[in-house]
Design an enzyme around this catalytic site. Sequence first.
Site, PDB file in Angstrom:
ATOM      1  N   SER A 142      23.745  -1.854 -18.497  1.00  0.00           N
ATOM      2  CA  SER A 142      22.898  -1.432 -19.629  1.00  0.00           C
ATOM      3  C   SER A 142      23.310  -0.022 -20.047  1.00  0.00           C
ATOM      4  O   SER A 142      23.958   0.698 -19.275  1.00  0.00           O
ATOM      5  CB  SER A 142      21.431  -1.404 -19.163  1.00  0.00           C
ATOM      6  OG  SER A 142      20.612  -0.709 -20.080  1.00  0.00           O
ATOM      7  N   TYR A 155      14.316   1.422 -13.258  1.00  0.00           N
ATOM      8  CA  TYR A 155      15.195   0.425 -13.908  1.00  0.00           C
ATOM      9  C   TYR A 155      16.580   1.039 -14.130  1.00  0.00           C
ATOM     10  O   TYR A 155      17.599   0.415 -13.813  1.00  0.00           O
ATOM     11  CB  TYR A 155      14.579  -0.018 -15.234  1.00  0.00           C
ATOM     12  CG  TYR A 155      15.480  -0.909 -16.066  1.00  0.00           C
ATOM     13  CD1 TYR A 155      15.641  -2.249 -15.748  1.00  0.00           C
ATOM     14  CD2 TYR A 155      16.175  -0.408 -17.169  1.00  0.00           C
ATOM     15  CE1 TYR A 155      16.480  -3.070 -16.500  1.00  0.00           C
ATOM     16  CE2 TYR A 155      17.009  -1.218 -17.922  1.00  0.00           C
ATOM     17  CZ  TYR A 155      17.156  -2.549 -17.585  1.00  0.00           C
ATOM     18  OH  TYR A 155      17.993  -3.355 -18.331  1.00  0.00           O
TER      19      TYR A 155
HETATM   20  N1  LIG Z   1      17.126  -6.772 -23.639  1.00  0.00           N
HETATM   21  C1  LIG Z   1      17.825  -5.631 -23.613  1.00  0.00           C
HETATM   22  O1  LIG Z   1      17.695  -4.774 -24.509  1.00  0.00           O
HETATM   23  C2  LIG Z   1      18.790  -5.356 -22.511  1.00  0.00           C
HETATM   24  C3  LIG Z   1      18.925  -6.170 -21.414  1.00  0.00           C
HETATM   25  N2  LIG Z   1      19.829  -5.846 -20.430  1.00  0.00           N
HETATM   26  C4  LIG Z   1      20.006  -6.681 -19.258  1.00  0.00           C
HETATM   27  O2  LIG Z   1      20.413  -7.988 -19.664  1.00  0.00           O
HETATM   28  C5  LIG Z   1      19.921  -8.963 -18.759  1.00  0.00           C
HETATM   29  C6  LIG Z   1      19.162 -10.043 -19.523  1.00  0.00           C
HETATM   30  O3  LIG Z   1      18.104  -9.432 -20.258  1.00  0.00           O
HETATM   31  P1  LIG Z   1      17.223 -10.210 -21.339  1.00  0.00           P
HETATM   32  O4  LIG Z   1      17.844 -11.468 -21.723  1.00  0.00           O
HETATM   33  O5  LIG Z   1      16.865  -9.225 -22.378  1.00  0.00           O
HETATM   34  O6  LIG Z   1      15.926 -10.520 -20.453  1.00  0.00           O
HETATM   35  P2  LIG Z   1      14.818 -11.676 -20.565  1.00  0.00           P
HETATM   36  O7  LIG Z   1      13.635 -11.158 -19.838  1.00  0.00           O
HETATM   37  O8  LIG Z   1      14.669 -12.138 -21.965  1.00  0.00           O
HETATM   38  O9  LIG Z   1      15.466 -12.879 -19.722  1.00  0.00           O
HETATM   39  C7  LIG Z   1      15.729 -12.719 -18.345  1.00  0.00           C
HETATM   40  C8  LIG Z   1      15.927 -14.084 -17.714  1.00  0.00           C
HETATM   41  O10 LIG Z   1      16.169 -13.845 -16.314  1.00  0.00           O
HETATM   42  C9  LIG Z   1      15.348 -14.722 -15.567  1.00  0.00           C
HETATM   43  N3  LIG Z   1      15.031 -14.137 -14.264  1.00  0.00           N
HETATM   44  C10 LIG Z   1      14.225 -13.064 -14.003  1.00  0.00           C
HETATM   45  N4  LIG Z   1      14.128 -12.862 -12.693  1.00  0.00           N
HETATM   46  C11 LIG Z   1      14.897 -13.798 -12.103  1.00  0.00           C
HETATM   47  C12 LIG Z   1      15.199 -14.108 -10.756  1.00  0.00           C
HETATM   48  N5  LIG Z   1      14.667 -13.408  -9.733  1.00  0.00           N
HETATM   49  N6  LIG Z   1      16.021 -15.144 -10.496  1.00  0.00           N
HETATM   50  C13 LIG Z   1      16.549 -15.885 -11.516  1.00  0.00           C
HETATM   51  N7  LIG Z   1      16.295 -15.651 -12.803  1.00  0.00           N
HETATM   52  C14 LIG Z   1      15.478 -14.616 -13.100  1.00  0.00           C
HETATM   53  C15 LIG Z   1      14.096 -14.929 -16.409  1.00  0.00           C
HETATM   54  O11 LIG Z   1      13.408 -16.132 -16.045  1.00  0.00           O
HETATM   55  C16 LIG Z   1      14.688 -14.968 -17.812  1.00  0.00           C
HETATM   56  O12 LIG Z   1      15.063 -16.276 -18.176  1.00  0.00           O
HETATM   57  C17 LIG Z   1      19.072  -8.200 -17.742  1.00  0.00           C
HETATM   58  O13 LIG Z   1      19.845  -7.938 -16.590  1.00  0.00           O
HETATM   59  C18 LIG Z   1      18.735  -6.907 -18.467  1.00  0.00           C
HETATM   60  O14 LIG Z   1      18.479  -5.853 -17.570  1.00  0.00           O
HETATM   61  C19 LIG Z   1      20.614  -4.727 -20.510  1.00  0.00           C
HETATM   62  C20 LIG Z   1      20.516  -3.898 -21.576  1.00  0.00           C
HETATM   63  C21 LIG Z   1      19.604  -4.128 -22.658  1.00  0.00           C
HETATM   64  C1  LIG Z   2      17.534   0.446 -21.892  1.00  0.00           C
HETATM   65  C2  LIG Z   2      17.231  -0.882 -22.317  1.00  0.00           C
HETATM   66  O1  LIG Z   2      16.875  -1.101 -23.423  1.00  0.00           O
HETATM   67  C3  LIG Z   2      17.394  -1.917 -21.405  1.00  0.00           C
HETATM   68  C4  LIG Z   2      16.398  -3.001 -21.410  1.00  0.00           C
HETATM   69  O2  LIG Z   2      18.305  -1.941 -20.618  1.00  0.00           O
END
Ligand SMILES: NC(=O)C1=CN([C@@H]2O[C@H](COP(=O)(O)OP(=O)(O)OC[C@H]3O[C@@H](n4cnc5c(N)ncnc54)[C@H](O)[C@@H]3O)[C@@H](O)[C@H]2O)C=CC1
Ligand SMILES: CC(=O)C(C)=O
Length: 259
Positions: A142, A155
């Site tokens: 991230s 985080y």
């Molecule tokens: N949304 C954003 O702005 C950003 C997201 N990220 C990273 O990208 C990745 C995905 O984020 P998003 O799609 O936005 O999140 P989201 O919350 O929309 O989806 C996350 C998915 O991971 C699954 N999950 C959560 N805990 C779990 C576990 N213990 N075992 C298996 N599956 C699990 C959830 O059920 C969900 O389907 C994360 O690692 C997040 O930190 C990084 C930078 C920015």
């Molecule tokens: C900083 C940020 O937006 C995440 C969810 O990584």
Amino acid sequence: MKLSGKIALVTGAAQGIGRGIALRLAKDGADIALVDLNLEKLGQVASEIKALGRNTSVFAADVGDRDQVFAAVDYAHNQLGGLDIMVNNAGICQVKPLMDVTQQDFEHIYRINVQGTLWGIQAAAEKFQALKRKGKIINACSIAGHEGYALLGVYSSTKFAVRALTQAAAKELAVHGITVNAYCPGVVGTDMWVEIDKRMAEVTGAPIGATYEKFVSGILLGRAETPEDVAAFVAYLASPDADYMTGQAPLIDGGMVFR
Ligand SMILES: NC(=O)C1=CN([C@@H]2O[C@H](COP(=O)(O)OP(=O)(O)OC[C@H]3O[C@@H](n4cnc5c(N)ncnc54)[C@H](O)[C@@H]3O)[C@@H](O)[C@H]2O)C=CC1
Ligand SMILES: CC(=O)C(C)=O
């Protein structure tokens, strides 16, 4: 197609960025093993992948549990016939002032974001070596892995840890022909950001939507990121075009953080 004949496993594939990555890698020709806690939503993503003409499998696993991650990798191998690409995408966020973070908060997020990534690296690397394949491991980092954010401090520290694991794993696994890289998105309009914005409002008293707008106003390209923006970069990391790249965690954030 650049990923024809390849098999990819994506964790956290039920929604958001993970779903976007799974669909993009399938469009590029890969068969996709889908892993998440949410089996019902995984089934919907599996239908979308089948409609693209690709094979797929679904497996419910908690990435914080080492045995479950190894079982997920074995299942992908058994169902789809191998493994070439591992995307350790699953992760959670936490919005709290550092002074309020409890031991339980800290252990919960580290278990998923850091341990989950490590177990994914281990399970994939073991499988790649058993199959004698030069696999690719790709981890979710991230902008918060390059800069510590207020109220997102723990985080942010998990994402710095993911970057360190990515570098160390690249150094240990290069001898086996395995590459390890990460992707660092900015503000992606998924459920994660809906929750961040809501929690920021609770903690700071800002109106709902204000934190999201403030972050988006700092993006040079003038809009929030989509899962498809992230997936396009992950597709590059997964492709032979990235064969000479390892240990890196580039920013794909529309111009937010400069390092
Ligand atoms: N949304 C954003 O702005 C950003 C997201 N990220 C990273 O990208 C990745 C995905 O984020 P998003 O799609 O936005 O999140 P989201 O919350 O929309 O989806 C996350 C998915 O991971 C699954 N999950 C959560 N805990 C779990 C576990 N213990 N075992 C298996 N599956 C699990 C959830 O059920 C969900 O389907 C994360 O690692 C997040 O930190 C990084 C930078 C920015
Ligand atoms: C900083 C940020 O937006 C995440 C969810 O990584």
